[in-house]
Design an enzyme around this catalytic site. Sequence first.
Site, short mmCIF file in Angstrom:
data_model
loop_
_atom_site.label_atom_id
_atom_site.label_comp_id
_atom_site.label_asym_id
_atom_site.label_seq_id
_atom_site.Cartn_x
_atom_site.Cartn_y
_atom_site.Cartn_z
N GLY A 97 0.78 -1.22 0.00
CA GLY A 97 0.00 0.00 0.00
C GLY A 97 0.82 1.27 0.00
N ARG A 98 2.12 1.14 0.22
CA ARG A 98 2.89 2.40 0.26
C ARG A 98 4.34 2.25 -0.18
NH1 ARG A 98 4.26 3.77 6.42
NH2 ARG A 98 4.39 1.65 7.22
N ASP B 147 -2.69 6.53 3.45
CA ASP B 147 -2.26 7.67 2.64
C ASP B 147 -1.04 7.34 1.78
OD1 ASP B 147 -0.25 7.49 4.51
OD2 ASP B 147 -0.77 9.34 5.57
N GLY B 148 -0.51 6.12 1.92
CA GLY B 148 0.64 5.74 1.10
C GLY B 148 1.95 6.35 1.54
N ARG C 52 14.69 1.48 0.02
CA ARG C 52 15.10 0.22 0.64
C ARG C 52 15.65 -0.71 -0.42
NH1 ARG C 52 10.57 -2.59 4.18
NH2 ARG C 52 9.74 -3.13 2.17
N ARG D 170 7.60 -12.01 -0.17
CA ARG D 170 7.32 -12.37 1.23
C ARG D 170 6.51 -13.65 1.27
NH1 ARG D 170 6.44 -6.93 3.38
NH2 ARG D 170 7.35 -5.59 1.84
N ASP E 229 3.12 -11.33 6.28
CA ASP E 229 3.52 -10.43 5.18
C ASP E 229 4.82 -9.70 5.49
OD1 ASP E 229 1.55 -9.28 7.09
OD2 ASP E 229 2.11 -7.40 6.14
N ASN E 230 5.31 -9.82 6.71
CA ASN E 230 6.59 -9.20 7.07
C ASN E 230 7.71 -10.24 7.14
OD1 ASN E 230 5.41 -6.68 7.20
ND2 ASN E 230 5.02 -6.79 9.40
N ASP F 160 10.84 -5.20 7.13
CA ASP F 160 9.78 -4.33 7.63
C ASP F 160 9.96 -4.00 9.11
OD1 ASP F 160 8.61 -3.90 5.25
OD2 ASP F 160 6.70 -4.83 5.71
P1 AMP Z 1 3.12 -2.80 7.96
O1 AMP Z 1 2.47 -2.91 9.29
O2 AMP Z 1 3.96 -1.57 7.77
O3 AMP Z 1 3.83 -4.04 7.56
O4 AMP Z 1 1.91 -2.57 6.94
C1 AMP Z 1 0.93 -3.53 6.64
C2 AMP Z 1 0.34 -3.20 5.28
O5 AMP Z 1 -0.39 -1.99 5.33
C3 AMP Z 1 1.41 -3.04 4.23
O6 AMP Z 1 1.08 -3.80 3.13
C4 AMP Z 1 1.42 -1.61 3.87
O7 AMP Z 1 1.55 -1.47 2.49
C5 AMP Z 1 0.07 -1.11 4.32
N1 AMP Z 1 0.23 0.24 4.88
C6 AMP Z 1 0.81 0.59 6.05
N2 AMP Z 1 0.78 1.92 6.21
C7 AMP Z 1 0.17 2.43 5.12
C8 AMP Z 1 -0.16 3.75 4.68
N3 AMP Z 1 0.13 4.81 5.42
N4 AMP Z 1 -0.78 3.86 3.50
C9 AMP Z 1 -1.08 2.80 2.75
N5 AMP Z 1 -0.80 1.54 3.10
C10 AMP Z 1 -0.17 1.35 4.26
MG MG Z 2 4.87 -4.81 6.32
#
Ligand code: AMP
Ligand code: MG
Length: 489
Positions: free
Chosen positions: A92-93, A125-126, A176, A183, A252-253, A262
């Site tokens: 998502g980002r 918000d990406g 990165r 994953r 996913d991490n 991550d």
């Molecule tokens: P994370 O906890 O960082 O591993 O995020 C879990 C998922 O949520 C990942 O696939 C990210 O792409 C998505 N994600 C986290 N933060 C955001 C954000 N601010 N905007 C869009 N997607 C997000």
């Molecule tokens: Mg992640």
Amino acid sequence: MHTLETLQFDNTYARLPEDFYRRVMPTPLSHPYLVHFNPDAAALIDLDPGEAKRPEFAGCFGGSFLLPGADPVAMLYYGHQFGVFAGQLGDGRAILLGEVRNGTGDKWDLHLKGAGQTPFSRDGDGRAVLRSTIREYLCGEAMQGLGIPTTRSLCIVGSDEPVFREGVETGATLLRMAPTHVRFGSFEAFFYRRQHEHIALLADYVITQHFPSLMNVADRVSRLFSEVAVRTAHLMAQWQAVGFAHGVMNSDNMSILGLTLDYGPYGFLDEYNPGFICNHSDHQGRYAFHHQPDIGYFNLRCLAQALSPFLPQEEAQAALDQYEAAFASRYDALIKAKFGLRDARPEDQALVHDFLGLMEAGRADYTNCFRALGDFNQTPEATNDSLRDHFLDRDAFDAWAGRYKERLRAEGSVDADRKVRMDRVNPKYVLRNYLAQRAIERAAKQKDYSEIARLQELLRDPFTEQPGMESYASPPPDWGKHLVVSCSS
Ligand code: AMP
Ligand code: MG
């Protein structure tokens, strides 16, 4: 050495079928500026470090321009979050800008985190905030210094763009790098979408790119799973031995290459507490420090299920059994090295267990106790005060020290030699939360990025005492003891 324009792109992932990703352009940060550049990562892709001085560098990794040959895509993945299947998650980002192949033939993904919304952003918000990019950057470099497999980062680009988390922060991007960002969750996506042909394609992709010896092997999916299981086991053993808690071990991490991936609300142990929970959002303690090896197993089971159309159940189980054995033997070897022991003796398990127990009871500092153990003097009259001072129950320590002396004598250990070996495995410095926090506060409040550079320099070589840096080995001051680190990033 390459300039930004002459990097050699080879976008293998973007040549997979379109279901694997969505093509998407980064959304530029407004008025981007370079916060930090990492020459060590530049060397991995043969990039001339002088390129960081070019005014267009920040724009390039703040999403304003694409490098020639880049082919930006957001990678699809699903996953289990906190033990529950969560469906489509990402990315998502983060946008895979492209893959660069260096002069020795290694391929590195250039992955821009915080690059704006993608078709997978859901309500997000990406963006990423400066705080989280600094945390991720520093810990990747710290892990590299510790010899623990990890993603790396080339640079952090900042902006004054407001980004809303618990409060208002500013947006930043992190470039990165990893050989791949595939994953466990990448495989889970196609299992839950019932696109079994894509599972096979993705497995073949990972094998061709990263496990070439398995190409053309009949049972290659089983062999791949078993490789991933062993790498994951070794990673867990290294985390446990060094005292690192990841904090969000969702499937996913979990990297298919067994890299630490991550970095979010991670933490290194200060006081030894096996139940340490570093993620403030982890109310049940699912990802507590001492659960990590079991969670690694759980995530491998998620991966096994995703591979199940091509992975016979008994072979999956054999690999999972191998995970347990590989973890135990690697952890055992790492712990023995931390104690400076070379032989294996029946009494070792109790010796280790009791030392950890003393540390836990006395809330002793994990990193500093092991470092002090390296100075242990085995002569009968030695009191080993610098180590003894770490413990509350001094009598219990003295009794333990007597047993350790006997044990060292039994294998003819020489103090000076053992210290040299132990100092190579027991770090003097780790990225304690308060150290990262200090760098973040200076960066966010004063635009002073010098502390990021200082920590990077220090943590490249965490085993060697560095002049003038003694205070960086100190346990946290009161303000740094209970910093709240949540998933928000
Ligand atoms: P994370 O906890 O960082 O591993 O995020 C879990 C998922 O949520 C990942 O696939 C990210 O792409 C998505 N994600 C986290 N933060 C955001 C954000 N601010 N905007 C869009 N997607 C997000
Ligand atoms: Mg992640």
